[in-house]
Write a protein that holds these residues in place. Structure first.
Motif, PDB file in Angstrom:
ATOM      1  N   GLU A 166      10.763  19.240  -6.283  1.00  0.00           N
ATOM      2  CA  GLU A 166      10.646  19.395  -7.736  1.00  0.00           C
ATOM      3  C   GLU A 166       9.312  18.786  -8.171  1.00  0.00           C
ATOM      4  O   GLU A 166       8.985  17.659  -7.788  1.00  0.00           O
ATOM      5  CB  GLU A 166      11.836  18.699  -8.423  1.00  0.00           C
ATOM      6  CG  GLU A 166      11.654  18.335  -9.885  1.00  0.00           C
ATOM      7  CD  GLU A 166      11.310  19.521 -10.815  1.00  0.00           C
ATOM      8  OE1 GLU A 166      11.972  20.556 -10.738  1.00  0.00           O
ATOM      9  OE2 GLU A 166      10.349  19.365 -11.613  1.00  0.00           O
ATOM     10  N   SER A 198      16.704  22.486 -17.782  1.00  0.00           N
ATOM     11  CA  SER A 198      18.013  21.887 -17.502  1.00  0.00           C
ATOM     12  C   SER A 198      18.183  20.499 -18.113  1.00  0.00           C
ATOM     13  O   SER A 198      19.312  20.077 -18.346  1.00  0.00           O
ATOM     14  CB  SER A 198      18.247  21.840 -15.986  1.00  0.00           C
ATOM     15  OG  SER A 198      18.215  23.152 -15.466  1.00  0.00           O
ATOM     16  N   GLN A 238      25.231  23.355 -24.703  1.00  0.00           N
ATOM     17  CA  GLN A 238      26.393  24.176 -25.069  1.00  0.00           C
ATOM     18  C   GLN A 238      26.765  25.020 -23.849  1.00  0.00           C
ATOM     19  O   GLN A 238      26.000  25.897 -23.445  1.00  0.00           O
ATOM     20  CB  GLN A 238      26.081  25.095 -26.249  1.00  0.00           C
ATOM     21  CG  GLN A 238      25.641  24.341 -27.489  1.00  0.00           C
ATOM     22  CD  GLN A 238      25.817  25.159 -28.769  1.00  0.00           C
ATOM     23  OE1 GLN A 238      26.453  26.205 -28.774  1.00  0.00           O
ATOM     24  NE2 GLN A 238      25.258  24.659 -29.854  1.00  0.00           N
ATOM     25  N   ASN A 254      12.198  29.333 -12.720  1.00  0.00           N
ATOM     26  CA  ASN A 254      12.510  29.936 -14.010  1.00  0.00           C
ATOM     27  C   ASN A 254      11.397  29.920 -15.067  1.00  0.00           C
ATOM     28  O   ASN A 254      10.316  30.419 -14.813  1.00  0.00           O
ATOM     29  CB  ASN A 254      13.795  29.315 -14.555  1.00  0.00           C
ATOM     30  CG  ASN A 254      14.735  30.426 -14.963  1.00  0.00           C
ATOM     31  OD1 ASN A 254      14.312  31.441 -15.500  1.00  0.00           O
ATOM     32  ND2 ASN A 254      16.017  30.264 -14.687  1.00  0.00           N
ATOM     33  N   GLY A 314      19.032  32.208 -22.834  1.00  0.00           N
ATOM     34  CA  GLY A 314      19.396  30.898 -23.399  1.00  0.00           C
ATOM     35  C   GLY A 314      20.766  30.418 -23.000  1.00  0.00           C
ATOM     36  O   GLY A 314      21.301  29.513 -23.612  1.00  0.00           O
ATOM     37  N   GLN A 342      23.232  29.415 -14.452  1.00  0.00           N
ATOM     38  CA  GLN A 342      22.355  28.994 -13.364  1.00  0.00           C
ATOM     39  C   GLN A 342      23.082  28.107 -12.359  1.00  0.00           C
ATOM     40  O   GLN A 342      22.766  28.124 -11.177  1.00  0.00           O
ATOM     41  CB  GLN A 342      21.117  28.281 -13.932  1.00  0.00           C
ATOM     42  CG  GLN A 342      20.195  29.217 -14.702  1.00  0.00           C
ATOM     43  CD  GLN A 342      19.742  30.385 -13.845  1.00  0.00           C
ATOM     44  OE1 GLN A 342      20.404  31.415 -13.747  1.00  0.00           O
ATOM     45  NE2 GLN A 342      18.616  30.230 -13.203  1.00  0.00           N
TER      46      GLN A 342
END
Ligand SMILES: Cc1cc2nc3c(=O)[nH]c(=O)nc-3n(C[C@H](O)[C@H](O)[C@H](O)COP(=O)(O)OP(=O)(O)OC[C@H]3O[C@@H](n4cnc5c(N)ncnc54)[C@H](O)[C@@H]3O)c2cc1C
Length: 429
Positions: free
Chosen positions: A60, A69, A75, A240, A369, A375
């Motif tokens: 990363e 993320s 939500q 992404n 969204g 994911q």
């Protein structure tokens, strides 16, 4: 592209439990699978690969959860942009059934993982309300509720009074409740996935940016900005909205738009009871949708689109603060404590895309969204596919990489569309 807003001003960074250690890659290494990108997709893939006994290393560029993320609205909403009937029409009856089943269970994956790994993630599963802002929106939510109910989901249609009572605003004509939805602290969930993946044996390295991918025989040479590389059997690219140029043309298959959020100071108990009193999360039927919820400490959050460019100062959030005051005039004197944003990758057909541009190189991109459940569940499916090689383990077909024509110009189009949608969505009543 300009540097995106740093993670530090987000509410989630201020309230998440500490991260596990994820030291940079310090020496050359080998792995069965190298995952690039430490968001929900990459972390979930690493966790499930490691649980299957696959030797996995994840790289990363910043810290895990630094991208969408760790910045999203938290939500957890099942489903994709399209309703079940549209999904079946898109991919055919049999494949469509499997896809709807996959999409319908994405929220379950998140809450099940939190439970199974006893993650330190503030969460509540009280359901998601989608408010209809127009008559067209009303028909849309009625159709959606009916279709998902036919798939076994627990749903409820709300008239104008019921939606006003449950949301605490009379701005909507009606709506529906999808009881599968809920709320999480999103960065805490990313960090929970890191700990679970590490416990299963995955090696996770932060502050390690992949700078080049090169096939070498049947394996992949994954070069990093640390001066050391990974020699991997297979590679999963899960970057992404923050995708760069590691795979030719890939960045140009999506438009990466910023979504903006604000959070108030914690509300008093009395004010708190007047908004979302049953603990729902909510978003609406606008094209540039508004989304709002409470966090676990009583702050009210409001999210929506902002300028297409990276933000330059607090004025870029002013429209959201105005919306907040219009929807909930009772909180107009409550100060805003946090303002932040993050990138959502939008594909041309508003569907997530999977690619395999070369043997052993798998790509997941385009989350729209609604990526918390999507994911995380996609990461699990990709892990299965990487070990089985069976396309039936994937919810979607693998597509060729097709850059959006005149991609640079599309940024200008999107800005124009944002302005147009803002006008046609109408103001907040
Ligand atoms: C503001 C906002 C609000 C949202 N609200 C919601 C919501 O309420 N509900 C919902 O379901 N979804 C929401 N989403 C969408 C959701 O957050 C995303 O779909 C999801 O987090 C994407 O996960 P990901 O793993 O695919 O990508 P990301 O989390 O973006 O992770 C990609 C990672 O790749 C890393 N990376 C990039 N290039 C490299 C490289 N060369 N080397 C190494 N690492 C690299 C990046 O640093 C980044 O951490 C929202 C998104 C945003 C931005």
């Amino acid at each position: 592209m300009a540097e995106p807003f740093p993670l530090s001003p987000s509410l989630w960074a201020a309230t998440a439990p500490p991260s596990a250690a994820t030291p940079p890659l310090g020496e050359p290494t080998r792995a069965d699978v190298c995952v690039i990108g430490g968001g929900y997709c990459g972390l979930s893939a690493a966790l499930h690969l490691a649980e299957q006994g696959t030797d996995t290393v994840l790289l990363e560029a910043r810290e895990p959860g630094w991208g969408a993320s760790g910045r999203n609205g938290g939500q957890v909403i099942p489903g994709l942009k399209y309703d079940p009937a549209d999904l079946k029409a898109k991919v055919g009856d049999e494949r469509g059934r499997a896809l709807v089943d996959f999409a319908g269970r994405t929220a379950d994956t998140v809450f099940d993982l939190i439970d199974r790994h006893s993650m330190d993630v503030p969460h509540v599963r009280a359901g998601w309300i989608q408010g209809a802002h127009t008559e067209t929106g009303l028909s849309e939510v009625a159709r959606r509720a009916e279709q998902w109910a036919a798939w076994g989901a627990e749903t409820e249609l709300l008239d104008r009074n019921a939606v006003a009572r449950k949301l605490g605003t009379d701005s909507y004509l009606g709506g529906w409740v999808d009881k599968r939805g809920g709320a999480i602290q999103p960065l805490a969930f990313a960090r929970g996935l890191v700990r679970a993946a590490q416990a299963a044996g995955a090696r996770i390295h932060g502050e390690t940016k992949v700078t080049r991918l090169e096939p070498r025989g049947t394996r992949w040479h994954v070069e990093t900005d640390r001066g050391v590389a990974v020699d991997a059997g297979r590679v999963l690219l899960a970057t992404n909205g923050y995708t760069g140029d590691l795979v030719p043309g890939l960045r140009r298959t999506v438009i990466a738009v910023n979504s903006f959020q604000v959070a108030t100071e914690p509300l008093t108990d009395n004010l708190r009871k007047t908004i979302l009193p049953e603990g729902h999360v909510s978003s609406d039927t606008r094209k540039l949708l508004l989304y709002f919820r409470f966090d676990h400490q009583g702050r009210l959050l409001m999210g929506g689109r902002g300028p297409f460019r990276e933000p330059t100062g607090p004025d870029d959030w002013a429209h959201l603060e105005r919306v907040l005051g219009k929807l909930f005039p009772q909180i107009k004197d409550t100060p805003i404590a946090y303002r932040w944003c993050g990138r959502v990758a939008v594909t041309r057909d508003f569907m997530p895309h999977l690619h395999e541009p070369a043997p052993g190189l798998l790509v997941d991109i385009g989350c729209m969204g609604r990526g918390i459940g999507l994911q995380t569940t996609m990461g699990r499916a990709l892990a299965r596919y990487l070990t089985s090689g069976q396309a039936t383990d994937l919810p979607l077909p693998i597509l060729p990489i097709r850059p959006i024509p005149f991609h640079g110009l599309n940024r200008a189009y999107v800005s124009a569309f944002i302005a147009w949608y803002r006008m046609t969505d109408g103001g907040v009543k």
